[in-house]
Enzyme design. Structure first.
Site, PDB file in Angstrom:
ATOM      1  N   HIS A  49     155.965 -15.257  16.768  1.00 29.60           N
ATOM      2  CA  HIS A  49     157.115 -14.691  16.053  1.00 29.60           C
ATOM      3  C   HIS A  49     158.373 -14.966  16.862  1.00 29.60           C
ATOM      4  CE1 HIS A  49     159.637 -11.785  13.932  1.00 29.60           C
ATOM      5  NE2 HIS A  49     158.740 -11.875  12.969  1.00 29.60           N
ATOM      6  N   ASP A 105     151.346 -11.466   9.059  1.00 31.85           N
ATOM      7  CA  ASP A 105     150.584 -12.244   8.077  1.00 31.85           C
ATOM      8  C   ASP A 105     149.115 -12.434   8.448  1.00 31.85           C
ATOM      9  OD1 ASP A 105     152.691 -12.767   6.265  1.00 31.85           O
ATOM     10  OD2 ASP A 105     153.525 -14.202   7.678  1.00 31.85           O
TER      11      ASP A 105
HETATM   12  N1  CMC Z   1     150.338 -21.814  17.195  1.00 30.48           N
HETATM   13  C1  CMC Z   1     150.453 -22.586  18.290  1.00 30.48           C
HETATM   14  N2  CMC Z   1     151.555 -22.640  19.067  1.00 30.48           N
HETATM   15  C2  CMC Z   1     152.590 -21.870  18.707  1.00 30.48           C
HETATM   16  C3  CMC Z   1     152.531 -21.028  17.581  1.00 30.48           C
HETATM   17  C4  CMC Z   1     151.355 -21.012  16.806  1.00 30.48           C
HETATM   18  N3  CMC Z   1     151.262 -20.237  15.742  1.00 30.48           N
HETATM   19  N4  CMC Z   1     153.703 -20.377  17.466  1.00 30.48           N
HETATM   20  C5  CMC Z   1     154.468 -20.789  18.472  1.00 30.48           C
HETATM   21  N5  CMC Z   1     153.804 -21.687  19.235  1.00 30.48           N
HETATM   22  C6  CMC Z   1     154.275 -22.331  20.472  1.00 30.48           C
HETATM   23  C7  CMC Z   1     155.297 -23.416  20.157  1.00 30.48           C
HETATM   24  O1  CMC Z   1     154.675 -24.669  19.984  1.00 30.48           O
HETATM   25  C8  CMC Z   1     156.167 -23.377  21.382  1.00 30.48           C
HETATM   26  O2  CMC Z   1     155.484 -24.009  22.443  1.00 30.48           O
HETATM   27  P1  CMC Z   1     156.320 -24.804  23.598  1.00 30.48           P
HETATM   28  O3  CMC Z   1     157.147 -23.768  24.287  1.00 30.48           O
HETATM   29  O4  CMC Z   1     155.267 -25.410  24.461  1.00 30.48           O
HETATM   30  O5  CMC Z   1     157.144 -25.822  22.855  1.00 30.48           O
HETATM   31  C9  CMC Z   1     156.228 -21.890  21.728  1.00 30.48           C
HETATM   32  O6  CMC Z   1     155.015 -21.345  21.215  1.00 30.48           O
HETATM   33  C10 CMC Z   1     157.425 -21.162  21.112  1.00 30.48           C
HETATM   34  O7  CMC Z   1     157.326 -21.325  19.700  1.00 30.48           O
HETATM   35  P2  CMC Z   1     158.502 -21.741  18.750  1.00 30.48           P
HETATM   36  O8  CMC Z   1     157.962 -22.555  17.616  1.00 30.48           O
HETATM   37  O9  CMC Z   1     159.623 -22.329  19.551  1.00 30.48           O
HETATM   38  O10 CMC Z   1     158.922 -20.302  18.230  1.00 30.48           O
HETATM   39  P3  CMC Z   1     159.853 -20.003  17.005  1.00 30.48           P
HETATM   40  O11 CMC Z   1     160.455 -18.691  17.290  1.00 30.48           O
HETATM   41  O12 CMC Z   1     160.743 -21.130  16.702  1.00 30.48           O
HETATM   42  O13 CMC Z   1     158.827 -19.891  15.763  1.00 30.48           O
HETATM   43  C11 CMC Z   1     157.218 -19.055  14.249  1.00 30.48           C
HETATM   44  C12 CMC Z   1     158.282 -18.699  15.294  1.00 30.48           C
HETATM   45  C13 CMC Z   1     156.763 -17.786  13.569  1.00 30.48           C
HETATM   46  C14 CMC Z   1     157.846 -19.993  13.186  1.00 30.48           C
HETATM   47  C15 CMC Z   1     156.024 -19.747  14.962  1.00 30.48           C
HETATM   48  O14 CMC Z   1     155.450 -18.880  15.900  1.00 30.48           O
HETATM   49  C16 CMC Z   1     154.993 -20.248  13.976  1.00 30.48           C
HETATM   50  O15 CMC Z   1     155.123 -21.363  13.448  1.00 30.48           O
HETATM   51  N6  CMC Z   1     153.922 -19.433  13.693  1.00 30.48           N
HETATM   52  C17 CMC Z   1     152.954 -19.787  12.667  1.00 30.48           C
HETATM   53  C18 CMC Z   1     153.522 -19.494  11.274  1.00 30.48           C
HETATM   54  C19 CMC Z   1     153.558 -18.011  10.986  1.00 30.48           C
HETATM   55  O16 CMC Z   1     152.633 -17.276  11.253  1.00 30.48           O
HETATM   56  N7  CMC Z   1     154.675 -17.583  10.382  1.00 30.48           N
HETATM   57  C20 CMC Z   1     154.874 -16.165   9.982  1.00 30.48           C
HETATM   58  C21 CMC Z   1     155.910 -15.498  10.832  1.00 30.48           C
HETATM   59  S1  CMC Z   1     155.951 -13.714  10.674  1.00 30.48           S
HETATM   60  C22 CMC Z   1     156.377 -13.358   9.032  1.00 30.48           C
HETATM   61  C23 CMC Z   1     157.576 -14.025   8.511  1.00 30.48           C
HETATM   62  O17 CMC Z   1     158.566 -14.306   9.181  1.00 30.48           O
HETATM   63  O18 CMC Z   1     157.585 -14.245   7.305  1.00 30.48           O
END
Ligand code: CMC
Length: 423
Positions: A308, A365
């Protein structure tokens, strides 16, 4: 200036610039850079708003470090115990929980406005079979402006109240109609004797050949799930709503944009993706392989329902949903193999250095889809459920934006393209 508790000095090109430090009621500090360009010629650069507060807000407080979520100052843990979704919707939209009179008036507005214009019902006939209900929903909501008095930033507050109640009520009818249409069954109309969530379940599952039994535990659970999804401050879809609303677009078109933003797999669409992922893992049987894949930067696979932008600990909504998931499945004697897979995946991830270092925990989720499955909600309706629940939040933010001195949202950019002499 309101909320200013001091000044920070920024040194730019030998010039000292004073930036006001503002502080929120929960102690969050921010630098107010709104005058920076005027005073220095500099803008700030923050792609994806990783570090930008876009507004002041009184609606929802999230503390991502400690896993805290409160609506209008009330913790979600309290709200799910004592209130129904309708009360929480009122709380978000109007700023306080309703008293008896306000509750009665709000319920009657929801009831009176629950019917969809009959001409709009025919729209459902023209979507292709298999169309995703989120696409249908955003289209239908946009079309509301053509059928009902247009509400925009200039409207009277009574008209806004009426339209927001209509939206909260009618979108539930639309969602159930879209589902009935997708399975080729006649629609079931809303009933005035049923509560908000019971009415929705009845419109989804009742039929003339197989009457639906409305079970109190299912209604209770739906109320909890809807309350937990009702708002989450400046997430992607709410930011879309506030951004589009700032152009003084009508309410229906603004909410339609919120629905479109929510449909993405990184946002509300994740609840559907989680179940697809768990099924894939269950079929393969090798959890470690998927954990490896989630960590591999060359593999697009991510652990859906994990991570998140704001929470760096367990999402407080997921804590409640996981507990409810165990209790509901047990009471209903449902043995969903996907729950076992979800528990094992969570365990594996929480013990893995990659997830620990990055503070990646289950989000709202992760367990939601398993509960919706247990309630009989089809998978392509999961994100629609999220949208129904998020409506009061979007409306509250739209109203708050109207009440403030909001200018049209218009970020700057740093141009890095061609210049005339570089050709
Ligand atoms: N699986 C594997 N690696 C992950 C995941 C994941 N689900 N989420 C984040 N990471 C890693 C990411 O690759 C990055 O690694 P590094 O620092 O080595 O590059 C690090 O963790 C930080 O992640 P980020 O993508 O920069 O974080 P963000 O704040 O941009 O993204 C997120 C947040 C929710 C989009 C992401 O965690 C994600 O894609 N999760 C899976 C999709 C999901 O469950 N979405 C629902 C979110 S909650 C409800 C809502 O908002 O609707």
């Amino acid at each position: 200036m309101e909320n200013v508790c001091g000044y920070a000095t920024l040194k730019i090109e030998d010039k000292d610039v004073q930036l006001p430090i503002v502080v929120g009621t929960e102690g969050e500090k921010a630098l107010d850079i709104s005058g920076l360009r005027k005073n220095t010629g500099y803008v700030t650069l923050d792609p994806s708003f990783m570090n930008t507060a876009a507004c002041y807000s009184q609606i929802t407080y999230v503390d991502g470090e400690h896993g805290i979520l409160r609506y209008r100052g009330i913790p979600i843990e309290e709200l799910v115990k004592t209130e129904s979704f309708v009360e929480v919707a009122y709380l978000l939209v109007h700023g306080q929980l309703p008293d008896l009179e306000q509750r009665k008036l709000f319920s009657s507005l929801l009831n009176v406005n629950s019917l969809l214009h009959e001409d709009m019902r025919h729209f459902f006939d023209h979507f292709p079979r298999g169309a995703h209900p989120m696409h249908i929903l955003s289209t239908m909501i946009n079309a509301l402006a053509a059928f009902y008095p247009n509400v925009d930033t200039q409207s009277l507050s009574e008209d806004i109240d009426l339209s927001t109640a209509r939206l909260i009520s009618i979108v539930r009818t639309m969602a159930a109609f879209a589902y009935k249409k997708s399975i080729g069954e006649p629609v079931v109309y809303p009933r005035h004797d049923l509560t908000y969530c019971a009415n929705f379940l009845n419109m989804m599952f009742d039929s003339s050949v197989a009457p639906y039994e409305i079970k109190p535990e299912t209604v209770r659970l739906l109320n909890i799930l809807f309350i937990l999804h009702a708002d989450h401050e400046q997430n992607c879809s709410t930011t879309a709503v506030r951004t589009i609303g700032s152009a003084q677009v009508n309410l229906y078109a603004t909410i339609s944009a919120g629905i479109s933003a929510l449909s993405g797999p990184l946002h509300g669409g994740a609840n559907q993706e989680v179940v697809a992922m768990l099924r894939m893992i269950a079929e393969d049987g090798n959890i470690e392989k998927f954990i490896r894949r989630a960590k591999d930067k060359n593999d697009p696979f991510r652990l859906m329902g994990f991570g998140h932008r704001v929470y760096k600990t367990y999402d407080p909504r997921a804590v409640i949903i996981k507990k409810e998931c165990h209790a509901f499945l047990k009471k209903a004697h449902i043995n969903d193999p996907l729950l076992q897979v979800a528990l094992a995946v969570e365990q594996a991830a929480l013990n893995d250095e990659y997830f620990v270092e990055r503070h990646l925990y289950p989000n709202v989720d992760f367990y939601t889809g398993i509960l919706y499955r247990a309630m009989g909600i089809p998978e392509n309706m999961f994100t629609v459920m999220f949208a129904l629940a998020r409506l009061p939040g979007w409306i509250a933010h739209w109203k708050e934006m109207l009440g403030g001195n909001t200018k049209i949202v218009r970020p700057r950019q740093i141009y890095v393209g061609k210049t005339p002499n570089k050709a």
